[in-house]
Scaffold this active site. Structure first.
Site, PDB file in Angstrom:
ATOM      1  N   GLU A  88       3.062  16.644   2.382  1.00  0.00           N
ATOM      2  CA  GLU A  88       4.432  16.177   2.254  1.00  0.00           C
ATOM      3  C   GLU A  88       4.818  15.932   0.816  1.00  0.00           C
ATOM      4  OE1 GLU A  88       4.617  11.817   3.493  1.00  0.00           O
ATOM      5  OE2 GLU A  88       2.978  12.640   4.652  1.00  0.00           O
ATOM      6  N   CYS A 334       3.179   7.207   0.865  1.00  0.00           N
ATOM      7  CA  CYS A 334       2.194   8.293   0.872  1.00  0.00           C
ATOM      8  C   CYS A 334       1.597   8.581   2.232  1.00  0.00           C
ATOM      9  CB  CYS A 334       1.011   7.911  -0.005  1.00  0.00           C
ATOM     10  SG  CYS A 334       1.407   7.794  -1.692  1.00  0.00           S
TER      11      CYS A 334
HETATM   12  N1  SAH Z   1      -4.541   9.183  -5.729  1.00  0.00           N
HETATM   13  C1  SAH Z   1      -3.585   8.866  -6.744  1.00  0.00           C
HETATM   14  C2  SAH Z   1      -2.175   9.323  -6.452  1.00  0.00           C
HETATM   15  C3  SAH Z   1      -1.635   9.173  -5.055  1.00  0.00           C
HETATM   16  S1  SAH Z   1      -1.009   7.643  -4.568  1.00  0.00           S
HETATM   17  C4  SAH Z   1      -3.640   7.389  -7.059  1.00  0.00           C
HETATM   18  O1  SAH Z   1      -4.385   6.668  -6.429  1.00  0.00           O
HETATM   19  O2  SAH Z   1      -2.957   6.960  -7.980  1.00  0.00           O
HETATM   20  C5  SAH Z   1       0.393   7.269  -5.549  1.00  0.00           C
HETATM   21  C6  SAH Z   1       0.626   5.780  -5.713  1.00  0.00           C
HETATM   22  O3  SAH Z   1       1.098   5.172  -4.500  1.00  0.00           O
HETATM   23  C7  SAH Z   1      -0.636   5.028  -6.078  1.00  0.00           C
HETATM   24  O4  SAH Z   1      -0.358   4.066  -7.071  1.00  0.00           O
HETATM   25  C8  SAH Z   1      -1.013   4.370  -4.755  1.00  0.00           C
HETATM   26  O5  SAH Z   1      -1.871   3.299  -4.971  1.00  0.00           O
HETATM   27  C9  SAH Z   1       0.353   4.014  -4.225  1.00  0.00           C
HETATM   28  N2  SAH Z   1       0.414   3.742  -2.789  1.00  0.00           N
HETATM   29  C10 SAH Z   1      -0.287   4.324  -1.802  1.00  0.00           C
HETATM   30  N3  SAH Z   1       0.059   3.801  -0.614  1.00  0.00           N
HETATM   31  C11 SAH Z   1       1.000   2.884  -0.860  1.00  0.00           C
HETATM   32  C12 SAH Z   1       1.756   2.003  -0.039  1.00  0.00           C
HETATM   33  N4  SAH Z   1       1.576   1.986   1.271  1.00  0.00           N
HETATM   34  N5  SAH Z   1       2.634   1.182  -0.631  1.00  0.00           N
HETATM   35  C13 SAH Z   1       2.835   1.202  -1.974  1.00  0.00           C
HETATM   36  N6  SAH Z   1       2.171   2.012  -2.805  1.00  0.00           N
HETATM   37  C14 SAH Z   1       1.252   2.837  -2.252  1.00  0.00           C
END
Ligand code: SAH
Length: 349
Positions: A88, A334
């Site tokens: 996505e 995400c």
């Molecule tokens: N793997 C990478 C990029 C993907 S996640 C990383 O860890 O940075 C992108 C961002 O969204 C990251 O900062 C992650 O911690 C955050 N994220 C993931 N799930 C989330 C959620 N449910 N609420 C808020 N931020 C979230």
């Protein structure tokens, strides 16, 4: 699965076309068509050449399977890959342009407790062309061209850990920034990592000055390990060192993502500890309230607590922003949309 033509650079396309005994200028036509988001069967080339390409290459490696539009204008795309996997992406509209969030893997194996992308683990890496095609097809669907792009900024913050798919991601970055293609400047690209220190250091040497973003979400390793398993491998001081190294090489200030989770990392004491950790560093902090994932029990910090957290950071002289949560009415977080389509009953297999 067949190969992905969008994996190839203009030079590699030239070699391919010549190898097929075709005239050289066909490579330019193919490259331009692909960059416009076209399928092989739509390219302005003879049908015999199309047929030969289609023997080896996917006609449409990334296809928009579904588009959801939020009240705030944010669009969420569900993409189908040629092997049936789903990924996505999100397009967020800002005054300065449109930012597309792309995925780098199908699923993710980093296991962060707040994230929906990790629920089913990592299925496979995306090729560079599959990452690029997400942008090409959205730019086209939004009415963009190569001159007037509908996608102006890119963030590698969709499903997957970019540095867990290092080679393909770096190849993608070289393609997406290349002259003559979709040509999005590194300055308009952010790459977010959960802090794979070895790859962060390696990336500092690639000469790609993008906005390096690290998901911190805690102020000490013990607390970080509660939500992020990677904290057992790399410690915060090592992450800060790698960030400093990136700044030294590129002159780009780095960014920390800090998701505010109620009862976990969102108190005033955490804000003070974060300020202490980051004081004097050329960095910026992006705060965001947790986007709650229904399969997970973690709760978002209250709006007023998030505001207070921001004030404490700013009071300590730390550059910070509290991000608006966009598209929460369309499963903006995400992995949520993909997950809801694969497992509609919400059960984790
Ligand atoms: N793997 C990478 C990029 C993907 S996640 C990383 O860890 O940075 C992108 C961002 O969204 C990251 O900062 C992650 O911690 C955050 N994220 C993931 N799930 C989330 C959620 N449910 N609420 C808020 N931020 C979230």
């Amino acid at each position: 699965m067949k190969k992905v033509l969008q994996d190839l650079t203009k030079e590699e396309l030239s070699a391919l076309v010549e190898g097929l005994g075709e005239k050289k200028f066909r490579a330019g036509q193919i490259f331009l068509g692909l960059m416009q988001g076209k399928r092989i069967d739509e390219l302005p080339i003879p049908s015999s050449l199309k047929a030969r390409l289609l023997e080896t290459y996917e006609n449409e490696p990334v296809k928009i399977a579904e588009t959801l539009v939020s009240k705030d204008g944010t669009k969420k795309f569900l993409f189908a890959l040629a092997d049936g996997n789903l990924i996505e992406g999100v397009l967020m509209k800002y005054v300065y342009g449109n930012t597309q969030c792309v995925s780098t893997q199908v699923g993710c194996r980093m296991g962060c407790k707040f994230c929906a992308s990790t629920l089913g683990g990592r299925v496979r890496d995306l090729t560079s062309g599959e990452i690029l095609s997400q942008i090409l097809v959205v730019n086209r669907a939004e009415g963009g061209t190569l001159k007037a792009r509908a996608v102006t900024n890119v963030v590698l913050m969709g499903s997957g850990e970019p540095f867990d798919n290092y080679e393909n991601v770096v190849r993608f970055l070289r393609h997406v920034t290349a002259e003559g293609g979709i040509c999005i400047s590194a300055r308009n690209i952010s790459l977010s990592t959960c802090g794979l220190v070895r790859e962060m250091k390696r990336f500092s040497e690639e000469g790609i000055p993008l906005n390096l973003t690290v998901s911190l979400h805690a102020t000490c390793d013990e607390e970080r390990a509660r939500t992020m398993p990677i904290a057992n491998k790399y410690k915060i001081p090592e992450i800060l060192d790698a960030c400093a190294g990136y700044f030294e090489k590129t002159g780009r200030r780095y960014i920390f993502e800090y998701t505010l989770i109620s009862g976990e990392n969102a108190d005033e004491t955490h804000a003070l500890a974060l300020a202490k950790l980051l004081k004097g560093r050329p960095c910026h902090v992006n705060l965001i309230r947790l986007n709650e994932v229904k399969e997970r029990s973690l709760k978002a910090a209250a709006e007023r607590d998030a505001q207070r957290f921001l004030e404490v950071l700013e009071g300590q002289g730390i550059s910070a922003t509290l991000r608006r949560s966009m598209g929460s009415d369309i499963a903006g977080a995400c992995g949520q949309l993909r997950y809801s389509r694969i497992f509609p009953d919400g059960k984790i297999p």
